[in-house]
Motif scaffolding. Sequence first.
Motif, PDB file in Angstrom:
ATOM      1  N   ALA A  20       0.827  -1.212   0.000  1.00  0.00           N
ATOM      2  CA  ALA A  20       0.000   0.000   0.000  1.00  0.00           C
ATOM      3  C   ALA A  20       0.862   1.263   0.000  1.00  0.00           C
ATOM      4  CB  ALA A  20      -0.927  -0.005   1.215  1.00  0.00           C
ATOM      5  N   GLU A  39      10.870   3.311   5.883  1.00  0.00           N
ATOM      6  CA  GLU A  39      10.699   1.864   6.121  1.00  0.00           C
ATOM      7  C   GLU A  39      11.756   1.416   7.126  1.00  0.00           C
ATOM      8  OE1 GLU A  39       8.713  -0.930   5.014  1.00  0.00           O
ATOM      9  OE2 GLU A  39      10.061  -1.854   6.472  1.00  0.00           O
ATOM     10  N   ASN A  57       0.244 -13.503  -5.802  1.00  0.00           N
ATOM     11  CA  ASN A  57      -1.134 -13.499  -6.331  1.00  0.00           C
ATOM     12  C   ASN A  57      -1.596 -12.038  -6.203  1.00  0.00           C
ATOM     13  OD1 ASN A  57      -4.242 -15.015  -5.105  1.00  0.00           O
ATOM     14  ND2 ASN A  57      -3.785 -13.931  -7.002  1.00  0.00           N
ATOM     15  N   THR A 176       4.781  -4.824  12.712  1.00  0.00           N
ATOM     16  CA  THR A 176       4.693  -4.238  14.058  1.00  0.00           C
ATOM     17  C   THR A 176       3.285  -3.687  14.261  1.00  0.00           C
ATOM     18  OG1 THR A 176       5.188  -1.951  13.408  1.00  0.00           O
ATOM     19  CG2 THR A 176       7.080  -3.382  13.862  1.00  0.00           C
ATOM     20  N   GLU A 371      -3.408  -2.850   5.104  1.00  0.00           N
ATOM     21  CA  GLU A 371      -3.851  -3.832   6.096  1.00  0.00           C
ATOM     22  C   GLU A 371      -4.028  -3.254   7.499  1.00  0.00           C
ATOM     23  OE1 GLU A 371      -1.704  -7.565   5.616  1.00  0.00           O
ATOM     24  OE2 GLU A 371      -2.245  -8.032   7.691  1.00  0.00           O
ATOM     25  N   PHE A 384      -3.987  -7.836  -1.719  1.00  0.00           N
ATOM     26  CA  PHE A 384      -3.182  -6.882  -2.502  1.00  0.00           C
ATOM     27  C   PHE A 384      -4.082  -5.892  -3.232  1.00  0.00           C
ATOM     28  CE2 PHE A 384       0.581  -9.914  -2.440  1.00  0.00           C
ATOM     29  CZ  PHE A 384       1.278  -9.113  -1.554  1.00  0.00           C
TER      30      PHE A 384
HETATM   31  C1  LIG Z   1       3.121 -15.377   3.570  1.00  0.00           C
HETATM   32  C2  LIG Z   1       2.141 -14.383   3.008  1.00  0.00           C
HETATM   33  C3  LIG Z   1       1.676 -14.540   1.719  1.00  0.00           C
HETATM   34  C4  LIG Z   1       0.733 -13.645   1.210  1.00  0.00           C
HETATM   35  N1  LIG Z   1       0.300 -13.825  -0.073  1.00  0.00           N
HETATM   36  C5  LIG Z   1      -0.621 -12.972  -0.574  1.00  0.00           C
HETATM   37  C6  LIG Z   1      -1.031 -13.085  -1.931  1.00  0.00           C
HETATM   38  O1  LIG Z   1      -0.508 -13.906  -2.702  1.00  0.00           O
HETATM   39  N2  LIG Z   1      -2.019 -12.245  -2.373  1.00  0.00           N
HETATM   40  C7  LIG Z   1      -2.574 -11.270  -1.571  1.00  0.00           C
HETATM   41  O2  LIG Z   1      -3.448 -10.528  -2.026  1.00  0.00           O
HETATM   42  N3  LIG Z   1      -2.141 -11.101  -0.297  1.00  0.00           N
HETATM   43  C8  LIG Z   1      -1.176 -11.917   0.202  1.00  0.00           C
HETATM   44  N4  LIG Z   1      -0.736 -11.735   1.481  1.00  0.00           N
HETATM   45  C9  LIG Z   1      -1.260 -10.592   2.261  1.00  0.00           C
HETATM   46  C10 LIG Z   1      -0.531  -9.302   1.782  1.00  0.00           C
HETATM   47  O3  LIG Z   1       0.866  -9.544   1.793  1.00  0.00           O
HETATM   48  C11 LIG Z   1      -0.855  -8.123   2.695  1.00  0.00           C
HETATM   49  O4  LIG Z   1      -2.243  -7.995   2.871  1.00  0.00           O
HETATM   50  C12 LIG Z   1      -0.297  -6.827   2.110  1.00  0.00           C
HETATM   51  O5  LIG Z   1       1.111  -6.934   2.000  1.00  0.00           O
HETATM   52  C13 LIG Z   1      -0.660  -5.632   2.974  1.00  0.00           C
HETATM   53  O6  LIG Z   1      -0.033  -4.504   2.433  1.00  0.00           O
HETATM   54  P1  LIG Z   1       0.388  -3.294   3.386  1.00  0.00           P
HETATM   55  O7  LIG Z   1       1.189  -2.377   2.545  1.00  0.00           O
HETATM   56  O8  LIG Z   1      -0.783  -2.785   4.118  1.00  0.00           O
HETATM   57  O9  LIG Z   1       1.321  -3.960   4.502  1.00  0.00           O
HETATM   58  P2  LIG Z   1       2.756  -4.645   4.292  1.00  0.00           P
HETATM   59  O10 LIG Z   1       2.932  -5.130   2.921  1.00  0.00           O
HETATM   60  O11 LIG Z   1       2.878  -5.593   5.437  1.00  0.00           O
HETATM   61  O12 LIG Z   1       3.768  -3.423   4.487  1.00  0.00           O
HETATM   62  C14 LIG Z   1       3.939  -2.758   5.710  1.00  0.00           C
HETATM   63  C15 LIG Z   1       5.339  -2.195   5.729  1.00  0.00           C
HETATM   64  O13 LIG Z   1       5.482  -1.358   6.879  1.00  0.00           O
HETATM   65  C16 LIG Z   1       6.742  -1.639   7.479  1.00  0.00           C
HETATM   66  N5  LIG Z   1       6.662  -1.270   8.893  1.00  0.00           N
HETATM   67  C17 LIG Z   1       6.004  -1.894   9.895  1.00  0.00           C
HETATM   68  N6  LIG Z   1       6.209  -1.248  11.038  1.00  0.00           N
HETATM   69  C18 LIG Z   1       7.004  -0.186  10.771  1.00  0.00           C
HETATM   70  C19 LIG Z   1       7.568   0.847  11.576  1.00  0.00           C
HETATM   71  N7  LIG Z   1       7.364   0.899  12.889  1.00  0.00           N
HETATM   72  N8  LIG Z   1       8.348   1.787  10.955  1.00  0.00           N
HETATM   73  C20 LIG Z   1       8.569   1.743   9.615  1.00  0.00           C
HETATM   74  N9  LIG Z   1       8.082   0.760   8.804  1.00  0.00           N
HETATM   75  C21 LIG Z   1       7.296  -0.168   9.393  1.00  0.00           C
HETATM   76  C22 LIG Z   1       6.925  -3.133   7.276  1.00  0.00           C
HETATM   77  O14 LIG Z   1       8.271  -3.505   7.403  1.00  0.00           O
HETATM   78  C23 LIG Z   1       6.398  -3.276   5.856  1.00  0.00           C
HETATM   79  O15 LIG Z   1       7.397  -3.071   4.891  1.00  0.00           O
HETATM   80  C24 LIG Z   1       0.234 -12.586   2.013  1.00  0.00           C
HETATM   81  C25 LIG Z   1       0.731 -12.409   3.307  1.00  0.00           C
HETATM   82  C26 LIG Z   1       1.681 -13.288   3.805  1.00  0.00           C
HETATM   83  C27 LIG Z   1       2.200 -13.062   5.191  1.00  0.00           C
END
Ligand SMILES: Cc1cc2nc3c(=O)[nH]c(=O)nc-3n(C[C@H](O)[C@H](O)[C@H](O)COP(=O)(O)OP(=O)(O)OC[C@H]3O[C@@H](n4cnc5c(N)ncnc54)[C@H](O)[C@@H]3O)c2cc1C
Length: 401
Positions: A20, A39, A57, A176, A371, A384
């Motif tokens: 995101a 990050e 995916n 976290t 998320e 995603f």
């Molecule tokens: C094993 C696995 C497989 C998956 N496969 C799929 C799939 O195939 N298809 C699908 O749709 N979804 C999949 N998901 C779910 C998907 O990965 C997540 O829903 C998605 O990545 C959420 O995106 P986001 O950007 O909100 O969070 P994230 O991608 O988790 O990104 C959050 C970021 O914030 C950073 N962060 C956290 N705390 C801090 C802090 N205090 N300071 C600075 N940075 C910080 C983290 O390091 C991370 O880089 C999977 C999840 C897992 C665990």
Amino acid sequence: MVSSAAPNTDDVLVLGAGAAGLFCAFTAGQRGRRVRVIEHANKVGKKILMSGGGRCNFTNTGTTHANYLSANPHFCKSALARYKPADFIALVERHGIRYHEKELGQLFCDESSKLIVRMLVDECRDAQVAIETDCAITAVSHRNGRYEVATPRGLYTAASLVVATGGLSIPSMGATGFGYQLARQFGHAVLPTRAGLVPLTLSGKPLDDHADLAGVALPVEAASGHQRFRGALLITHRGLSGPAILQISSYWQPGEPLSLNLLPDLDAADWLAAQQAERPATMLQTVLAEVLPKRYAQRLCERWLPSRPLRQYRPAELKAIAAQLESWPVTASGTEGYRTAEVTLGGVDTDGLDSKTMASRHQPGLYFIGEVVDVTGWLGGYNFQWAWASGHAAGLAVSGS
Ligand SMILES: Cc1cc2nc3c(=O)[nH]c(=O)nc-3n(C[C@H](O)[C@H](O)[C@H](O)COP(=O)(O)OP(=O)(O)OC[C@H]3O[C@@H](n4cnc5c(N)ncnc54)[C@H](O)[C@@H]3O)c2cc1C
């Protein structure tokens, strides 16, 4: 990746370089906003890299709001309508990434998840987004109309702050609860969180009944409350996994009933009656082993369904066996928790956010995406798609003043 831009000239600070955060960053950058992503992990997009078994995916062509869990099931509609799976597919195609549909609209990379991360990073570079990795955040405050983010590299300030730090699943990948902490700091309610899309654990007798069958897989329909999912069930050393179990785990809570239809492709009563008519001398275990894995059929008959020649069952008995096979109760003791969960249910209450822009209703210039928000998708690319869509919504809204 460390930028050379002076820290205090940013319009937008994005916390978290996951799906995101990166999407929001380049969307805002393309609008001429000066954007910096912070990050704490040593590289960007770690969850993308491990997603989909290394093939990401990245969306689901059938995405609708019905594929998400949220205290407000309508909240995700606006963002999903404004950035659709077809939009992300067009982006993937522009970057020459080859993909295929696995099943039920789930699109995967042909080669590697790395290509999706590279695409997001290339878009960020082209939109002049600065990305700071390995950068811990020690404090966030809002002063004189600007957000201040304190880090060991100094103080970064900007008019807009986007929280994209994800949920609690897979702490070893950098997850976290920081986003929830920030939400509370700025007056937002955070709904209780729990692990979703996660294997279920068995203990005591149910574990004894299954543990030596670890590795056995079969198609089932898993049901909890009004929700049911078809897919594979996989028996593990700790309990139950596989797509049908991961899906239902997001709806099930410890103590609630959970059941499995072990013959989801058959009408069990009709099928058993037909078997009895056609081959009355055949044992129950033998016919079950033709539609279930042999070891599983054997276990069912050893422990719960004593096997006799089919002619020896009265019609009512066969019907009762059919009903059992179609609604096999499972006594799960819990889940494997955040250690292996794909997602975190609950999170920042959508009541405090604008569904069109993801902006805080309490605090000007503050946004929550991905998320960390109380919007959680099913298994199959929906998470995603929410990350892209909510990132896009905020990226179009963030301002520099
Ligand atoms: C094993 C696995 C497989 C998956 N496969 C799929 C799939 O195939 N298809 C699908 O749709 N979804 C999949 N998901 C779910 C998907 O990965 C997540 O829903 C998605 O990545 C959420 O995106 P986001 O950007 O909100 O969070 P994230 O991608 O988790 O990104 C959050 C970021 O914030 C950073 N962060 C956290 N705390 C801090 C802090 N205090 N300071 C600075 N940075 C910080 C983290 O390091 C991370 O880089 C999977 C999840 C897992 C665990």
